[in-house]
Design an enzyme around this catalytic site. Structure first.
Site, PDB file in Angstrom:
ATOM      1  N   THR A 232       0.846  -1.191   0.000  1.00  0.00           N
ATOM      2  CA  THR A 232       0.000   0.000   0.000  1.00  0.00           C
ATOM      3  C   THR A 232       0.880   1.240   0.000  1.00  0.00           C
ATOM      4  O   THR A 232       1.907   1.278   0.677  1.00  0.00           O
ATOM      5  CB  THR A 232      -0.955   0.008   1.217  1.00  0.00           C
ATOM      6  OG1 THR A 232      -1.768   1.192   1.175  1.00  0.00           O
ATOM      7  CG2 THR A 232      -0.196  -0.021   2.537  1.00  0.00           C
TER       8      THR A 232
ATOM      9  N   HIS B  81       2.316 -11.467  14.309  1.00  0.00           N
ATOM     10  CA  HIS B  81       3.351 -11.974  15.198  1.00  0.00           C
ATOM     11  C   HIS B  81       3.089 -13.416  15.630  1.00  0.00           C
ATOM     12  O   HIS B  81       3.952 -14.068  16.240  1.00  0.00           O
ATOM     13  CB  HIS B  81       3.433 -11.082  16.437  1.00  0.00           C
ATOM     14  CG  HIS B  81       4.787 -11.036  17.076  1.00  0.00           C
ATOM     15  ND1 HIS B  81       5.833 -11.838  16.671  1.00  0.00           N
ATOM     16  CD2 HIS B  81       5.278 -10.287  18.096  1.00  0.00           C
ATOM     17  CE1 HIS B  81       6.901 -11.586  17.408  1.00  0.00           C
ATOM     18  NE2 HIS B  81       6.587 -10.642  18.285  1.00  0.00           N
TER      19      HIS B  81
END
Length: 423
Positions: A340, A394
């Site tokens: 993006t 994560h």
């Protein structure tokens, strides 16, 4: 009587909203003709008739939610329609006791309404603009537009509405001096506008919240010296355009750099399914594109097999389709990693949100000239620098891998020769 139903759209799409009907009751249509535009979570879809005939009844209004398999219109044979049209004409002479004014009243609105619908169909407007016009009760034929292609957009409709309501707003203060107590609520009403969220905006909002609630999202940052990339672009842009018919932009460099880094850190090209990790050994790169209806992420398929020119062409075509609201479901499905670019709007620093179920997204930002140390002798030079950000899940990507992934992207961009070899 033939029933027209909402067709099967895609595995993940079960409902939509009627954006607009392109036909009206009494219209004769051919097989394969579009009768309505359906707004779904991802794209707008044209509903086509599988039969020829005459529209007998429309069972949903623009703005109504409908589900796959629901009957939204009824279709009859052309002869049946003609017979039904003849019936009222035969009954008219029998109604001698009825006032003569009544048939006249019935006869006049039909052509006017018909004429209005015909003129509206000639106006080229985005679905968002049509929806806004319906909400505000505005005839699109009366709206002035700035688009050189003659397309009416949302801002044109809003500007027309403000101009239209300006005289009314000016009249209100004249009536209020005699009743100061009653003026406050009326003034408050004009300062607030309630706007229904489009289906796509609702979906975007839902998915962004889900991403934050589902993933253990973390972001790491680095900065890239864009001197080498900009030098290559400046030297090669004319020859590149002459040969390929497309401009050499930054996105092809970043796409190649991301693919090179993904090959070194494959967990960022994966997704979680239950208690398993699904490693993807292909590189379908999503490229975020801003549109009137919100952010969409069309996918460049097998980007690792494309040249720089191939990537630029594909991104250009997908971007145009996104802005024209003509993306298909296949253009948006899948994707293994997303890029993006907030820099085109001037963003210096941001934390992009994951495009789930993907586990990584790279954020590009504006290029800013800053003083940096360029060698071991502490020489300071002004260089074109860009901050880049990697948001990652994560749960399966460790911080060490995320940081090294971003460092690899930086290395490939700062050494385009290495980027070409890696690509």
């Amino acid at each position: 009587m033939i029933e027209i139903k909402v067709p099967e759209l895609a595995e993940s799409i079960t409902e939509g909203t009627i954006a607009e009907w392109t036909v009206k009751t009494g219209d004769a249509i051919e097989k394969g003709e579009t009768i309505a535009e359906l707004e779904t979570d991802k794209v707008n879809v044209e509903i086509k008739s599988d039969f020829s005939g005459v529209i007998q009844e429309l069972l949903a209004e623009p703005g109504d939610n409908v589900v796959v398999g629901q009957v939204i219109a009824k279709l009859g044979e052309e002869g049946a329609s003609a017979a039904s049209d003849a019936a009222p004409k035969e009954e008219a002479p029998k109604a001698e006791e009825a006032p003569k004014a009544e048939p006249a009243k019935e006869a006049t609105p039909a052509p006017a309404a018909e004429e209005k619908k015909v003129s509206k169909s000639r106006t080229v407007a985005s679905p968002a603009a049509r929806k806004k016009a319906r909400e505000l009760g505005i005839d699109l034929d009366e709206v002035s537009f700035r688009d050189p292609m003659g397309r009416v957009r949302v801002e044109d409709v809003e500007a027309h509405n403000q101009t239209k309501n300006a005289p009314k707003a000016a009249e209100k203060p004249a009536a209020s001096p005699s009743k100061p107590a009653a003026a406050a609520p009326a003034q408050d009403d004009t300062r607030v506008e309630r706007i229904k969220m489009s289906r796509r905006r609702q979906t975007i909002a839902k998915r962004l919240v889900e991403a934050q609630h589902t993933a253990a999202m973390l972001t790491t940052f680095n900065e890239v010296d864009m001197t080498a990339v900009m030098d290559v672009r400046n030297r090669r842009k004319d020859a590149f355009f002459k040969k390929n018919g497309v401009k050499l932009g930054f996105m092809s460099f970043f796409t190649k750099a991301v693919i090179g880094a993904l090959k070194s850190f494959p967990l960022l090209n994966a997704e979680i399914q239950g208690d398993e990790i699904l490693l993807k050994k292909f590189y379908d790169i999503g490229v975020a594109v801003s549109t009137e209806e919100g952010l969409v992420v069309p996918v460049v398929r097998d980007a690792d097999k494309l040249s720089f020119a191939g990537i630029e062409k594909e991104i250009g075509e997908l971007g145009k389709k996104a802005r024209d609201n003509s993306l298909g479901l296949k253009d948006l499905q899948g994707g293994t990693f997303t890029i993006t670019n907030g820099g085109i709007f001037g963003s210096l620093y941001s934390t992009p949100i994951l495009n789930t179920p993907q586990v990584g997204i790279l954020g590009m930002h504006t290029i800013q000239r800053r003083p940096v140390v360029v060698d071991d002798n502490d020489t300071v030079e002004v260089r074109p620098m860009m901050y880049i950000a990697l948001s990652y899940d994560h749960r399966i990507v460790d911080g060490k891998d995320a940081v090294q992934f971003l460092v690899r992207v930086k290395q490939l961009l700062e050494d385009p020769e290495d980027l070409l070899l890696e690509g």
